[in-house]
Design a protein around this motif. Sequence first.
Motif, short mmCIF file in Angstrom:
data_model
loop_
_atom_site.label_atom_id
_atom_site.label_comp_id
_atom_site.label_asym_id
_atom_site.label_seq_id
_atom_site.Cartn_x
_atom_site.Cartn_y
_atom_site.Cartn_z
N HIS A 9 0.85 -1.19 0.00
CA HIS A 9 0.00 0.00 0.00
C HIS A 9 0.89 1.24 0.00
O HIS A 9 2.04 1.18 0.45
CB HIS A 9 -0.91 0.00 1.24
CG HIS A 9 -2.08 -0.92 1.14
ND1 HIS A 9 -2.57 -1.64 2.21
CD2 HIS A 9 -2.86 -1.24 0.07
CE1 HIS A 9 -3.61 -2.36 1.81
NE2 HIS A 9 -3.80 -2.14 0.52
N ASP A 10 0.34 2.36 -0.45
CA ASP A 10 1.16 3.57 -0.60
C ASP A 10 1.87 3.95 0.71
O ASP A 10 3.05 4.30 0.68
CB ASP A 10 0.29 4.74 -1.09
CG ASP A 10 -0.09 4.59 -2.55
OD1 ASP A 10 0.47 3.69 -3.23
OD2 ASP A 10 -0.96 5.34 -3.02
N GLY A 11 1.16 3.88 1.82
CA GLY A 11 1.75 4.28 3.10
C GLY A 11 2.88 3.38 3.56
O GLY A 11 3.60 3.71 4.51
N LYS A 12 3.03 2.24 2.93
CA LYS A 12 4.07 1.27 3.32
C LYS A 12 5.13 1.08 2.24
O LYS A 12 6.02 0.23 2.40
CB LYS A 12 3.43 -0.08 3.65
CG LYS A 12 2.55 -0.05 4.88
CD LYS A 12 3.39 0.16 6.14
CE LYS A 12 2.52 0.31 7.38
NZ LYS A 12 3.31 0.47 8.60
N LYS A 13 5.06 1.86 1.18
CA LYS A 13 6.05 1.66 0.11
C LYS A 13 7.49 1.97 0.57
O LYS A 13 8.40 1.23 0.21
CB LYS A 13 5.65 2.45 -1.14
CG LYS A 13 4.52 1.73 -1.92
CD LYS A 13 4.18 2.39 -3.21
CE LYS A 13 3.22 1.57 -4.05
NZ LYS A 13 1.82 1.51 -3.59
N LEU A 76 4.40 -11.29 -0.25
CA LEU A 76 4.85 -10.33 0.75
C LEU A 76 4.03 -9.06 0.55
O LEU A 76 4.22 -8.33 -0.44
CB LEU A 76 6.36 -10.05 0.59
CG LEU A 76 7.25 -11.30 0.58
CD1 LEU A 76 8.71 -10.91 0.43
CD2 LEU A 76 7.04 -12.15 1.83
N PHE A 77 3.07 -8.85 1.43
CA PHE A 77 2.11 -7.76 1.28
C PHE A 77 2.32 -6.77 2.41
O PHE A 77 2.00 -7.06 3.57
CB PHE A 77 0.69 -8.35 1.32
CG PHE A 77 -0.41 -7.39 0.93
CD1 PHE A 77 -0.20 -6.04 0.75
CD2 PHE A 77 -1.70 -7.88 0.73
CE1 PHE A 77 -1.22 -5.18 0.38
CE2 PHE A 77 -2.74 -7.03 0.35
CZ PHE A 77 -2.49 -5.67 0.20
N PHE A 78 2.88 -5.62 2.06
CA PHE A 78 3.13 -4.57 3.05
C PHE A 78 1.86 -3.73 3.16
O PHE A 78 1.67 -2.77 2.44
CB PHE A 78 4.35 -3.74 2.64
CG PHE A 78 5.60 -4.59 2.54
CD1 PHE A 78 5.84 -5.37 1.41
CD2 PHE A 78 6.51 -4.63 3.58
CE1 PHE A 78 6.97 -6.17 1.33
CE2 PHE A 78 7.64 -5.42 3.51
CZ PHE A 78 7.87 -6.20 2.38
N ARG A 79 0.97 -4.18 4.06
CA ARG A 79 -0.35 -3.55 4.19
C ARG A 79 -0.28 -2.33 5.09
O ARG A 79 0.47 -2.32 6.07
CB ARG A 79 -1.35 -4.52 4.81
CG ARG A 79 -1.73 -5.66 3.93
CD ARG A 79 -2.78 -6.52 4.62
NE ARG A 79 -4.08 -5.87 4.63
CZ ARG A 79 -5.01 -6.09 5.54
NH1 ARG A 79 -4.80 -6.95 6.52
NH2 ARG A 79 -6.17 -5.48 5.47
N ASP A 80 -1.09 -1.33 4.77
CA ASP A 80 -1.22 -0.17 5.63
C ASP A 80 -2.55 -0.28 6.37
O ASP A 80 -3.61 -0.01 5.80
CB ASP A 80 -1.18 1.11 4.79
CG ASP A 80 -1.30 2.35 5.65
OD1 ASP A 80 -1.42 2.21 6.89
OD2 ASP A 80 -1.26 3.46 5.09
N PRO A 81 -2.51 -0.67 7.64
CA PRO A 81 -3.77 -0.89 8.37
C PRO A 81 -4.46 0.42 8.74
O PRO A 81 -5.60 0.42 9.19
CB PRO A 81 -3.32 -1.63 9.63
CG PRO A 81 -1.92 -1.17 9.85
CD PRO A 81 -1.33 -0.91 8.48
N LEU A 82 -3.75 1.54 8.55
CA LEU A 82 -4.33 2.84 8.94
C LEU A 82 -4.90 3.59 7.74
O LEU A 82 -5.51 4.64 7.89
CB LEU A 82 -3.27 3.70 9.63
CG LEU A 82 -2.64 3.07 10.88
CD1 LEU A 82 -1.60 4.00 11.49
CD2 LEU A 82 -3.70 2.73 11.90
N GLY A 83 -4.69 3.05 6.55
CA GLY A 83 -5.17 3.73 5.35
C GLY A 83 -6.55 3.23 4.93
O GLY A 83 -7.00 2.17 5.37
N LYS A 84 -7.20 4.03 4.10
CA LYS A 84 -8.49 3.62 3.54
C LYS A 84 -8.24 3.24 2.10
O LYS A 84 -7.58 3.98 1.36
CB LYS A 84 -9.45 4.82 3.58
CG LYS A 84 -10.77 4.55 4.26
CD LYS A 84 -11.59 5.81 4.36
CE LYS A 84 -13.08 5.60 4.29
NZ LYS A 84 -13.66 4.33 4.15
#
Length: 122
Positions: A9-13, A76-84
């Motif tokens: 996700h963008d926040g985790k790139k 390998l999924f760098f998820r952003d749990p705080l993003g929508k």
Amino acid sequence: MKKIAIIAHDGKKPEMVNFLNRNLEKLKKVELVATGTTGTHVENTGLKTDKKLSGPIGGDAQIAALAAEKKLSMILFFRDPLGKHPHEPDVQMLMRICDVHNIPIATNPATAQLLLDAFFKD
Ligand SMILES: O=C(CO)COP(=O)(O)O
């Protein structure tokens, strides 16, 4: 050859790029596939990757299809749990497909490192 999917996700790139740079030698030994924008960042590290569509327009679904066909060793999924995310249903579908087909999926950098280290231990 073994194939690993990379998604962020963008926040985790930025964290994803740091992870790739710390693991370049391992990642050079496998085929990589990535969602679109993530794939551009992957290529900027010097790694080659098969770029699928961007996540919000179907990239996660394309990665899920590969998982369902058992063509992936891990995701390998760098998820952003705080993003929508407008494509949250696709993200949930990807994780469900991994559980259906028993495909390893890391959703944060710590787990990604453990998975990758285990994969290359021999
Ligand atoms: O949205 C994503 C994951 O759900 C990632 O997509 P991009 O790599 O195109 O940014």
